[in-house]
Design an enzyme around this catalytic site. Structure first.
Site, PDB file in Angstrom:
ATOM      1  N   CYS A 107      -4.487  -0.901  -1.966  1.00 13.91           N
ATOM      2  CA  CYS A 107      -4.950   0.484  -2.082  1.00 13.91           C
ATOM      3  C   CYS A 107      -6.378   0.522  -2.629  1.00 13.91           C
ATOM      4  O   CYS A 107      -6.764  -0.308  -3.456  1.00 13.91           O
ATOM      5  CB  CYS A 107      -4.044   1.262  -3.022  1.00 13.91           C
ATOM      6  SG  CYS A 107      -2.291   1.057  -2.662  1.00 13.91           S
ATOM      7  N   CYS A 119       0.879  -1.160   0.000  1.00 16.30           N
ATOM      8  CA  CYS A 119       0.000   0.000   0.000  1.00 16.30           C
ATOM      9  C   CYS A 119       0.922   1.216   0.000  1.00 16.30           C
ATOM     10  O   CYS A 119       2.130   1.068  -0.218  1.00 16.30           O
ATOM     11  CB  CYS A 119      -0.974  -0.012   1.169  1.00 16.30           C
ATOM     12  SG  CYS A 119      -0.235   0.040   2.795  1.00 16.30           S
ATOM     13  N   CYS A 147      -1.759   2.869  -6.229  1.00 15.80           N
ATOM     14  CA  CYS A 147      -0.950   1.812  -5.635  1.00 15.80           C
ATOM     15  C   CYS A 147       0.504   1.910  -6.084  1.00 15.80           C
ATOM     16  O   CYS A 147       0.791   2.367  -7.196  1.00 15.80           O
ATOM     17  CB  CYS A 147      -1.499   0.444  -6.020  1.00 15.80           C
ATOM     18  SG  CYS A 147      -2.971  -0.029  -5.088  1.00 15.80           S
TER      19      CYS A 147
END
Length: 284
Positions: free
Chosen positions: A82, A10, A87
Site C-alpha cells: 500500500c 494490499c 495497509c
C-alpha cells in the site's frame, strides 16, 4: 534473509498484490510458497492480468482473498504494497517489509485503457525489481568478516573549502590532514551505505550520488537549514516533506566540491498519516 512462505498484502487484493504473487511464483518457483490477500478483497483487475501476460506471467486461477482467511502459521514473510491507503493488519510473528507502490488503477483519473495499462506495467516492473533484490538477499552465506570501520573517500577540487564545510556540518574538526586529503573520524555516526541503480535516466537527487546526514526530527531539519543559510552555504533544494519511496523531511546542500548532501529526518506515524492523495512534495 531466510524465508519460505511469502504473503503479499494490499487493500483489495486486486492489482499490486496479485501481480506480486504472480511475479514471485515465477521467480522463486518451488523454493517458496507464495500467496496474497487484502483487507477488502474484490476481484483480480483485468489490467493486472494484461500487464502480467506481457511478461509471461499468468494470473489464471487467481482470486481475491481476505487477509482474515490466511493462517498466520503459513507465513514467515509479509510484504505490504500500500502507498496512499492504510495497509491491512496481519497478526502473526512473520518478518515484515513495506514496499509502497502507488495504486496503478488511478480510479480518480480519466485515462484511456492504454494509459491505464501503462501504469499497471510500471507498477509490475517496480515490484519485479524489488523481488529480484529480495531473491538476492535470500540465503546469503556468511562472509566471515567482522567490520570495525567504514571508509568513504570523495574527490573535491576545493580541499580547504570542503574541510570548512564538513567541519561545520559534523560540528567536528578533522582528526588529520595533509596537503592532499582531510580525514574526519566521527564515532557518533551510524553507517548507511546506499547503492543507486545506473539506469541511464536523467540525473536528479534520487538517481545521483549524494551524501546524507540523518537528524532526529522535522524541527532539526529546519534548524539546520537556517544555520546553513546563516553560514553562507549553498542550499540546492529548500526544506520539504517527500512521500514517494522513503518518506522524509529533507533539504539539500551542495558542498564546495559540487556533491549533493541531503539533511533528512524520518517521518513519525502521525506525520505519515498526513500524506496527501497526490503524494507530491510539500515545502515546509
Amino acid at each position: 534473509m531466510e524465508f519460505q512462505n511469502i504473503l503479499f498484502l494490499c487493500v483489495a487484493n486486486s492489482a499490486r498484490s496479485q501481480m506480486a504473487e504472480g511475479l514471485a511464483r515465477k521467480l522463486f518457483g518451488d523454493s517458496a510458497s507464495i500467496q496474497s490477500a487484502g483487507s477488502a478483497p474484490s476481484r483480480v483487475n483485468p489490467f493486472a492480468v494484461q500487464a502480467m501476460a506481457a511478461v509471461d506471467v499468468s494470473l489464471d486461477g487467481h482470486s481475491s482473498t481476505s487477509v482474515q482467511d490466511v493462517d498466520p502459521e503459513t507465513v514467515d514473510l509479509v510484504i505490504t504494497l500500500c502507498a496512499e491507503e492504510v495497509c491491512p493488519v496481519f497478526l502473526g510473528k512473520a518478518k515484515r517489509l513495506h514496499w509502497p507502490i502507488p495504486d496503478p488503477d488511478r480510479k480518480d483519473e480519466q485515462l484511456s485503457d492504454a494509459e491505464r495499462l501503462e501504469y499497471f506495467c510500471e507498477a509490475g516492473e517496480r515490484i519485479q525489481k524489488r523481488l529480484e533484490i529480495l531473491s538476492a538477499m535470500r540465503d546469503v552465506p556468511p562472509s566471515g568478516a567482522e567490520p570495525t570501520e567504514f571508509h568513504l573517500s570523495i574527490r573535491t577540487p576545493d580541499l580547504a573549502g570542503t574541510a570548512r564545510f564538513y567541519t561545520w556540518l559534523f560540528a567536528l574538526e578533522p582528526s588529520y590532514w595533509t596537503d592532499r586529503f582531510v580525514v574526519f573520524d566521527d564515532a557518533r555516526l551510524k553507517n548507511r551505505l546506499v547503492f543507486l541503480v545506473d539506469d541511464g535516466m536523467q540525473l536528479h537527487q534520487d538517481t545521483m550520488y549524494h551524501l546524507g546526514i540523518g537528524v532526529h526530527a522535522k524541527a532539526d531539519v529546519l534548524a539546520c537549514q537556517q544555520r546553513a543559510q546563516e553560514a553562507g552555504f549553498t542550499i540546492e533544494t529548500p526544506a520539504r516533506t517527500t512521500w514517494r519511496n522513503m518518506p522524509l523531511h529533507e533539504f539539500w546542500l551542495r558542498d564546495p566540491g559540487g556533491n549533493l548532501v541531503e539533511i533528512y529526518a524520518l517521518l513519525t506515524d502521525d506525520e505519515l498519516a498526513q500524506m496527501p492523495a497526490d503524494m507530491e512534495p510539500v515545502f515546509i
